[in-house]
Design a protein around this motif. Structure first.
Motif, PDB file in Angstrom:
ATOM      1  N   ILE A 184       0.836  -1.205   0.000  1.00  0.00           N
ATOM      2  CA  ILE A 184       0.000   0.000   0.000  1.00  0.00           C
ATOM      3  C   ILE A 184       0.868   1.250   0.000  1.00  0.00           C
ATOM      4  CG2 ILE A 184      -1.583   1.330   1.449  1.00  0.00           C
ATOM      5  CD1 ILE A 184      -2.892  -1.385   2.197  1.00  0.00           C
ATOM      6  N   ARG A 185       1.932   1.229   0.791  1.00  0.00           N
ATOM      7  CA  ARG A 185       2.826   2.393   0.846  1.00  0.00           C
ATOM      8  C   ARG A 185       3.452   2.672  -0.517  1.00  0.00           C
ATOM      9  NH1 ARG A 185       8.092   2.752   4.731  1.00  0.00           N
ATOM     10  NH2 ARG A 185       8.972   1.407   3.098  1.00  0.00           N
ATOM     11  N   ARG A 186       3.867   1.607  -1.199  1.00  0.00           N
ATOM     12  CA  ARG A 186       4.481   1.812  -2.513  1.00  0.00           C
ATOM     13  C   ARG A 186       3.511   2.512  -3.466  1.00  0.00           C
ATOM     14  NH1 ARG A 186       3.473   0.297  -6.994  1.00  0.00           N
ATOM     15  NH2 ARG A 186       1.990  -1.282  -6.283  1.00  0.00           N
ATOM     16  N   ALA A 187       2.270   2.030  -3.527  1.00  0.00           N
ATOM     17  CA  ALA A 187       1.288   2.652  -4.415  1.00  0.00           C
ATOM     18  C   ALA A 187       0.985   4.079  -3.983  1.00  0.00           C
ATOM     19  CB  ALA A 187       0.008   1.819  -4.441  1.00  0.00           C
ATOM     20  N   MET A 188       0.897   4.307  -2.691  1.00  0.00           N
ATOM     21  CA  MET A 188       0.610   5.641  -2.177  1.00  0.00           C
ATOM     22  C   MET A 188       1.705   6.628  -2.572  1.00  0.00           C
ATOM     23  SD  MET A 188       0.079   6.668   1.839  1.00  0.00           S
ATOM     24  CE  MET A 188      -1.471   5.781   1.967  1.00  0.00           C
ATOM     25  N   ARG A 189       2.954   6.201  -2.441  1.00  0.00           N
ATOM     26  CA  ARG A 189       4.063   7.088  -2.772  1.00  0.00           C
ATOM     27  C   ARG A 189       4.154   7.343  -4.277  1.00  0.00           C
ATOM     28  NH1 ARG A 189       9.115   4.982   1.043  1.00  0.00           N
ATOM     29  NH2 ARG A 189       8.352   5.887   3.007  1.00  0.00           N
ATOM     30  N   GLU A 190       3.894   6.305  -5.055  1.00  0.00           N
ATOM     31  CA  GLU A 190       4.077   6.449  -6.491  1.00  0.00           C
ATOM     32  C   GLU A 190       3.018   7.335  -7.127  1.00  0.00           C
ATOM     33  OE1 GLU A 190       4.941   3.810 -10.495  1.00  0.00           O
ATOM     34  OE2 GLU A 190       4.867   2.839  -8.535  1.00  0.00           O
ATOM     35  N   TYR A 191       1.772   7.239  -6.634  1.00  0.00           N
ATOM     36  CA  TYR A 191       0.680   7.949  -7.307  1.00  0.00           C
ATOM     37  C   TYR A 191       0.002   9.007  -6.450  1.00  0.00           C
ATOM     38  CZ  TYR A 191       1.258   3.978 -10.426  1.00  0.00           C
ATOM     39  OH  TYR A 191       1.790   3.042 -11.275  1.00  0.00           O
ATOM     40  N   GLY A 192       0.107   8.921  -5.134  1.00  0.00           N
ATOM     41  CA  GLY A 192      -0.502   9.930  -4.270  1.00  0.00           C
ATOM     42  C   GLY A 192      -2.014   9.891  -4.230  1.00  0.00           C
ATOM     43  N   HIS A 193      -2.620   8.770  -4.593  1.00  0.00           N
ATOM     44  CA  HIS A 193      -4.071   8.713  -4.737  1.00  0.00           C
ATOM     45  C   HIS A 193      -4.780   7.998  -3.605  1.00  0.00           C
ATOM     46  CE1 HIS A 193      -2.751   4.761  -5.810  1.00  0.00           C
ATOM     47  NE2 HIS A 193      -3.964   4.329  -6.102  1.00  0.00           N
ATOM     48  N   LEU A 194      -4.036   7.326  -2.717  1.00  0.00           N
ATOM     49  CA  LEU A 194      -4.694   6.554  -1.669  1.00  0.00           C
ATOM     50  C   LEU A 194      -5.107   7.499  -0.552  1.00  0.00           C
ATOM     51  CD1 LEU A 194      -2.609   3.266  -1.616  1.00  0.00           C
ATOM     52  CD2 LEU A 194      -4.772   3.759  -2.775  1.00  0.00           C
ATOM     53  N   GLN A 195      -6.369   7.895  -0.596  1.00  0.00           N
ATOM     54  CA  GLN A 195      -6.870   8.906   0.326  1.00  0.00           C
ATOM     55  C   GLN A 195      -7.077   8.362   1.729  1.00  0.00           C
ATOM     56  OE1 GLN A 195     -10.748  10.363  -0.679  1.00  0.00           O
ATOM     57  NE2 GLN A 195     -11.741   8.371  -0.512  1.00  0.00           N
ATOM     58  N   GLU A 196      -7.157   7.045   1.843  1.00  0.00           N
ATOM     59  CA  GLU A 196      -7.525   6.460   3.122  1.00  0.00           C
ATOM     60  C   GLU A 196      -7.108   4.994   3.143  1.00  0.00           C
ATOM     61  OE1 GLU A 196     -11.763   6.201   5.409  1.00  0.00           O
ATOM     62  OE2 GLU A 196     -11.792   5.753   3.270  1.00  0.00           O
ATOM     63  N   VAL A 197      -6.609   4.552   4.283  1.00  0.00           N
ATOM     64  CA  VAL A 197      -6.251   3.149   4.473  1.00  0.00           C
ATOM     65  C   VAL A 197      -7.028   2.627   5.673  1.00  0.00           C
ATOM     66  CG1 VAL A 197      -4.401   1.519   4.970  1.00  0.00           C
ATOM     67  CG2 VAL A 197      -3.961   3.477   3.482  1.00  0.00           C
ATOM     68  N   ILE A 198      -7.794   1.584   5.433  1.00  0.00           N
ATOM     69  CA  ILE A 198      -8.604   0.968   6.478  1.00  0.00           C
ATOM     70  C   ILE A 198      -7.845  -0.226   7.048  1.00  0.00           C
ATOM     71  CG2 ILE A 198     -10.784  -0.195   7.008  1.00  0.00           C
ATOM     72  CD1 ILE A 198     -11.962   1.239   4.533  1.00  0.00           C
ATOM     73  N   VAL A 199      -7.764  -0.290   8.365  1.00  0.00           N
ATOM     74  CA  VAL A 199      -7.254  -1.491   9.028  1.00  0.00           C
ATOM     75  C   VAL A 199      -8.456  -2.112   9.735  1.00  0.00           C
ATOM     76  CG1 VAL A 199      -5.621  -2.455  10.670  1.00  0.00           C
ATOM     77  CG2 VAL A 199      -4.988  -0.441   9.320  1.00  0.00           C
ATOM     78  N   GLN A 200      -8.915  -3.228   9.182  1.00  0.00           N
ATOM     79  CA  GLN A 200     -10.156  -3.849   9.661  1.00  0.00           C
ATOM     80  C   GLN A 200      -9.861  -5.206  10.268  1.00  0.00           C
ATOM     81  OE1 GLN A 200     -13.466  -3.672   6.957  1.00  0.00           O
ATOM     82  NE2 GLN A 200     -14.419  -5.507   7.808  1.00  0.00           N
ATOM     83  N   ASN A 201     -10.474  -5.467  11.382  1.00  0.00           N
ATOM     84  CA  ASN A 201     -10.303  -6.729  12.084  1.00  0.00           C
ATOM     85  C   ASN A 201     -11.370  -7.724  11.664  1.00  0.00           C
ATOM     86  OD1 ASN A 201     -11.869  -4.678  13.383  1.00  0.00           O
ATOM     87  ND2 ASN A 201     -12.163  -6.028  15.143  1.00  0.00           N
ATOM     88  N   PHE A 202     -10.961  -8.966  11.444  1.00  0.00           N
ATOM     89  CA  PHE A 202     -11.900 -10.040  11.118  1.00  0.00           C
ATOM     90  C   PHE A 202     -12.811 -10.310  12.299  1.00  0.00           C
ATOM     91  CE2 PHE A 202     -12.745 -14.615  11.676  1.00  0.00           C
ATOM     92  CZ  PHE A 202     -13.566 -14.832  10.586  1.00  0.00           C
ATOM     93  N   ALA A 219      11.589   8.657  -6.517  1.00  0.00           N
ATOM     94  CA  ALA A 219      12.395   7.531  -6.042  1.00  0.00           C
ATOM     95  C   ALA A 219      11.699   6.206  -6.335  1.00  0.00           C
ATOM     96  CB  ALA A 219      12.674   7.675  -4.545  1.00  0.00           C
ATOM     97  N   GLU A 220      10.373   6.172  -6.147  1.00  0.00           N
ATOM     98  CA  GLU A 220       9.624   4.964  -6.480  1.00  0.00           C
ATOM     99  C   GLU A 220       9.684   4.683  -7.970  1.00  0.00           C
ATOM    100  OE1 GLU A 220       8.011   2.703  -4.671  1.00  0.00           O
ATOM    101  OE2 GLU A 220       8.461   3.606  -2.739  1.00  0.00           O
ATOM    102  N   VAL A 221       9.596   5.748  -8.776  1.00  0.00           N
ATOM    103  CA  VAL A 221       9.655   5.590 -10.233  1.00  0.00           C
ATOM    104  C   VAL A 221      11.010   5.023 -10.645  1.00  0.00           C
ATOM    105  CG1 VAL A 221       9.621   6.821 -12.444  1.00  0.00           C
ATOM    106  CG2 VAL A 221       7.983   7.426 -10.651  1.00  0.00           C
ATOM    107  N   ALA A 222      12.066   5.593 -10.102  1.00  0.00           N
ATOM    108  CA  ALA A 222      13.416   5.149 -10.473  1.00  0.00           C
ATOM    109  C   ALA A 222      13.626   3.681 -10.138  1.00  0.00           C
ATOM    110  CB  ALA A 222      14.458   6.006  -9.762  1.00  0.00           C
ATOM    111  N   GLY A 223      13.024   3.219  -9.061  1.00  0.00           N
ATOM    112  CA  GLY A 223      13.194   1.833  -8.659  1.00  0.00           C
ATOM    113  C   GLY A 223      12.575   0.827  -9.611  1.00  0.00           C
ATOM    114  N   LYS A 224      11.722   1.293 -10.523  1.00  0.00           N
ATOM    115  CA  LYS A 224      11.059   0.391 -11.474  1.00  0.00           C
ATOM    116  C   LYS A 224      11.811   0.252 -12.792  1.00  0.00           C
ATOM    117  CE  LYS A 224       6.258   0.489 -10.045  1.00  0.00           C
ATOM    118  NZ  LYS A 224       4.861   0.611 -10.524  1.00  0.00           N
ATOM    119  N   GLY A 281      16.542  12.872 -13.494  1.00  0.00           N
ATOM    120  CA  GLY A 281      17.750  12.052 -13.451  1.00  0.00           C
ATOM    121  C   GLY A 281      17.517  10.573 -13.654  1.00  0.00           C
ATOM    122  N   ILE A 282      16.386  10.214 -14.243  1.00  0.00           N
ATOM    123  CA  ILE A 282      16.050   8.792 -14.387  1.00  0.00           C
ATOM    124  C   ILE A 282      16.281   8.305 -15.812  1.00  0.00           C
ATOM    125  CG2 ILE A 282      14.164   7.120 -14.238  1.00  0.00           C
ATOM    126  CD1 ILE A 282      12.998   8.889 -11.986  1.00  0.00           C
ATOM    127  N   ALA A 283      15.865   9.077 -16.799  1.00  0.00           N
ATOM    128  CA  ALA A 283      15.970   8.639 -18.196  1.00  0.00           C
ATOM    129  C   ALA A 283      17.342   8.953 -18.773  1.00  0.00           C
ATOM    130  CB  ALA A 283      14.898   9.316 -19.038  1.00  0.00           C
TER     131      ALA A 283
END
Length: 841
Positions: free
Chosen positions: A256-274, A452-457, A740-742
């Protein structure tokens, strides 16, 4: 399920991880996993660290001490689902329901009741693609004229917007890039729980997700990425206690952190218990323990940081409000005074007064938000479609982005705003005189995602500073022999080593490769060097897609931004016709304020002014996003454009048809499969296209070869490509180069090899190989004509895209100048039409 519990962390390892977290050091997976085991005083320390991080984030956001919630109604559009999750009571079977779906009137009745009680969110929850499993669902949709559940969902969302003013939040499960594009205009936010990245819980018999195609972790991770590429404010989260171990739980948070950093779109993260439910396969499983939930929330806060918005559902925590607030949450999620939680019906929502009181007793103030979080409300475009902005702004406090609690939703038209034309409309002229205002957009550090996330790909062999070339001498010699005898065979997997060796050819071997390519050119099309008299017309450069190689796109507020009116586009087409042009080539940015009818209107305006002008217009990216915005299939959209007078389309937006490269180059552009679908469909309905490849950035020869294979496959099926155009990457002002990536574009050797290989690999399939004088310059173009190319492209008359990127070769050529290039190559010249026929005198 097999017990795969990881070893219990030692007290020393937990204390060491606590010490690192307390000093703000980055934690690795092992350290994060150790913190999940913290209990007693060590758990208290972890919660204190997490609280401090949360509090700092709220201060930075301008709302210190504020915990939010959304006042919503829950709309269970359908409880049918093609998946078989072993803990779910929401999904059921057709004979237990009065109907497969709620009727539109039933949807609106729920929404109206919510609006009357001050709710502002309409949470649509539904099973994944039930029509693919249940004939009753397919029949219900067919009887009402809907192709799919998602089509019906889109229609219901529009109805809710127009008739009640509630803001839809859509939870339809797994979506493709194209489906996200179709739904974005009707919902300010969407969501899908990641739940877990533990593949074994999906793949092994007895696992909670076994038999559920939409719960494959790789599929759900792709949805998170695609939502970011499309720019959807998105909610996701994890479900704990379903059989995952600590390492798997941490892995999901890191994903989740990777996607959040790369795109900035994760407005909310739910931690839900079974919580175990009766009448399910997992009814005997123990509930997730609340201290385990608190530790997981705290670890999520530490890993995701102060900007993350983290939620725990208040009806699942057995009254432990203070514990979860100490753990670092800052949101209670959606709470409804009208409808039950249909996913957890046995556990009612808390009353809002109680929620406010329990929040206040922990030292926080409870404030209402909208379904879309304040940061995205205040940013507006590109996160919110222009058709949604009036609905959102009517309910939002402009200063904070939170909800105006006293506001009551009212139905408003879901329609496009008035388009405003103007801006730097003389850019096509002044780009060659005064140039661009700045070398980069003002939002350079945010619009493209985390660099930094982009460069890692980037693949190691494609990184800046890594030479491209090589290959065994034996493969090179064998490749040259095959190029002479059967060049198209180089595309086959059996000869891959030979083809890659040829891409790396240098010195005498490269000269021989170019000679063979020129022989193949002569056999295919003769000696004529062709060109077309045409004009490029870029009708807008306003674009928020965030392609990292593009220096053309501008925000609406940028100094170089412009939009042309229909009259201005028609004027330029008429000027071109008067100057002898037979073609206009039109492309623009993906402008969110472009009307749904805008593309067809442009074509009609040109044809009305100059009936015989060939209109070569709209890249596959423009077509797929316009079709999605209109809510119609690509085929239908193309047929509408053809009826308006569209003749052919450019095969641009291809870049490299390998998603591993595309998602580095293009934050939000269409995936390779969608590009193939658009051009193939265009060919099938009688609209031919060019084909292209942009190279020399974060790519390597293996990906070039794969790209040519894709083009060959399309041509074998449709025969619709008129030409292939090699496009060297212009790096100077390209964001991905400035970061500095390409690489700084292809080398001269690579240019020669790529053009020659294009001729050889596509031999017998695509006869016309074009070289770009805009990118290569006149001398470079002459050399390409000696190495397999037969076409110069067009006069252009104006060219903005490459010039904004820093190309130094001007934006226009006269016929005389193009003929001089052919003469310098020792070849005759011929003026052509777009489809390579003989042009009018």
């Amino acid at each position: 399920m097999v017990d795969r519990s990881d070893p219990e962390p030692t007290e020393a390892s937990i204390r060491r991880a606590l010490g690192r977290a307390a000093t703000g050091r980055a934690l690795d997976a092992g350290e994060a996993g150790a913190l999940l085991a913290a209990r007693g005083p060590m758990l208290d320390d972890l919660l204190r660290i997490a609280s401090d991080i949360r509090d700092a984030g709220l201060r930075d956001a301008g709302r210190p001490g504020v915990v939010t919630y959304s006042k919503k109604v829950f709309i269970p559009l359908t409880r049918l689902c093609r998946d078989r999750c072993h803990y779910c009571t929401f999904a059921t079977v057709p004979h237990r329901l009065p109907a497969a779906y709620l009727e539109r009137d039933e949807v609106l009745a729920i929404a109206r009741e919510g609006a009357a009680q001050g709710c502002k969110e309409a949470l649509f929850t539904l099973g994944d693609r039930p029509e693919e499993r249940w004939p009753a669902a397919r029949r219900w949709l067919d009887e009402r004229g809907y192709d799919s559940t998602l089509d019906y969902l889109r229609a219901c969302a529009v109805a809710v917007l127009e008739e009640t003013g509630l803001l839809p939040h859509l939870n339809p499960g797994v979506l493709t890039w194209s489906e996200l594009q179709r739904l974005k205009p009707v919902a300010p936010s969407m969501g899908m729980m990641l739940e877990t990245t533990a593949g074994r819980l999906w793949s092994e018999p007895g696992g909670p997700h076994f038999g559920s195609p939409d719960k494959e972790p790789a599929v759900r991770l792709r949805v998170l990425d695609d939502a970011g590429r499309v720019g959807v404010p998105f909610t996701t989260g994890i479900l704990i206690g379903i059989g995952e171990n600590r390492a798997e739980r941490v892995d999901a948070i890191f994903a989740i952190r990777r996607a959040m950093r790369e795109y900035g779109h994760l407005q909310e993260v739910i931690v839900q218990n079974f919580r175990a439910k009766p009448d399910t396969a997992m009814r005997g499983m123990p509930d997730a323990e609340l201290h385990d939930l608190a530790a997981t929330v705290a670890v999520a806060r530490v890993l995701l940081g102060p900007k993350a918005r983290i939620q725990a559902p208040p009806n699942l925590i057995a009254g432990e409000y203070d514990l979860l607030l100490r753990a670092g949450i800052d949101d209670w999620g959606g709470v409804s005074p009208v409808t039950p939680d249909h996913v957890n019906p046995e556990r009612p929502w808390p009353h809002l007064d109680e929620l406010a009181a329990r929040t206040a007793s922990a030292g926080f103030t409870l404030r209402e938000r909208l379904t879309v979080y304040p940061e995205y409300v205040r940013a507006g475009e590109p996160w919110l479609d222009p058709r949604l902005l009036p609905h959102v702004t009517a309910l939002a406090d402009p200063a904070t982005g939170l909800a105006v609690e006293a506001a009551r939703p009212e139905g408003r038209p879901w329609q496009e705003p008035e388009e405003v034309y103007g801006g730097r409309t003389d850019l096509h002229v002044t780009i060659d005189v005064t140039g661009r205002t700045d070398d980069r957009r003002g939002d350079f550090d945010s619009v493209y995602g985390d660099w930094a996330e982009v460069a890692g790909k980037v693949a190691p062999e494609a990184r800046a500073g890594v030479p491209v070339g090589g290959g065994a001498d034996a493969d090179l010699r064998a490749g040259l022999r095959l190029a002479a005898d059967d060049p198209a065979a180089l595309l086959t997997p059996a000869h891959e080593a030979k083809a890659l060796a040829l891409f790396g050819a240098d010195g005498p071997a490269l000269d021989e490769l170019c000679r063979l390519a020129d022989d193949a050119r002569r056999d295919a099309v003769g000696d004529d060097v062709t060109y077309v008299v045409n004009r490029n017309i870029n009708f807008t450069n306003v674009c928020y897609v965030g392609c990292r190689f593009c220096a053309f796109a501008q925000r609406e507020s940028d100094a170089d931004a412009f939009r042309l009116s229909l009259e201005q586009v028609a004027d330029r087409a008429e000027e071109a016709w008067t100057a002898g042009a037979t073609e206009v080539c039109l492309q623009g940015g993906i402008d969110p304020k472009m009307p749904v009818t805008g593309y067809a209107d442009i074509v009609r305006a040109i044809k009305a002014r100059v009936p015989d002008m060939h209109v070569h217009a709209f890249s596959p990216m423009e077509i797929v996003t316009a079709a999605a915005k209109a809510g119609v299939p690509v085929r239908e959209w193309l047929l509408q454009l053809r009826e308006a007078g569209l003749d052919t389309i450019p095969g641009t937006a291809a870049e490299i048809l390998d998603d591993d490269v595309r998602w580095v180059l293009t934050k939000g552009k269409l995936p390779a499969s969608a590009w193939v679908d658009v051009v193939s469909t265009a060919h099938e309905v009688g609209i031919r296209s060019s084909s292209t490849m942009m190279y020399g950035h974060v790519d390597h020869p293996g990906q070039w070869l794969a790209h040519f294979r894709v083009l060959a496959g399309v041509q074998d099926r449709t025969g619709g490509f008129t030409e292939f155009v090699a496009l060297p990457f212009v790096h100077t002002n390209a964001p991905i180069y400035l970061a500095g990536i390409a690489r700084p574009g292809p080398t001269w050797r690579e240019n020669r090899a790529v053009h020659a290989m294009a001729r050889l690999l596509l031999h017998g399939r695509i006869d016309n190989i074009q070289c770009s004088w805009v990118k290569l310059g006149d001398e470079g173009t002459v050399e390409m004509l000696r190495g397999g190319c037969n076409d110069l492209g067009g006069t252009l008359m104006e060219e903005t895209i490459s010039r904004m990127a820093g190309s130094g070769n001007g934006s226009a050529r006269t016929e005389e100048q193009l003929r001089a290039i052919a003469t310098a190559a020792g070849r005759p010249f011929r003026k052509r039409t777009t489809a390579y026929g003989h042009a009018r005198a």
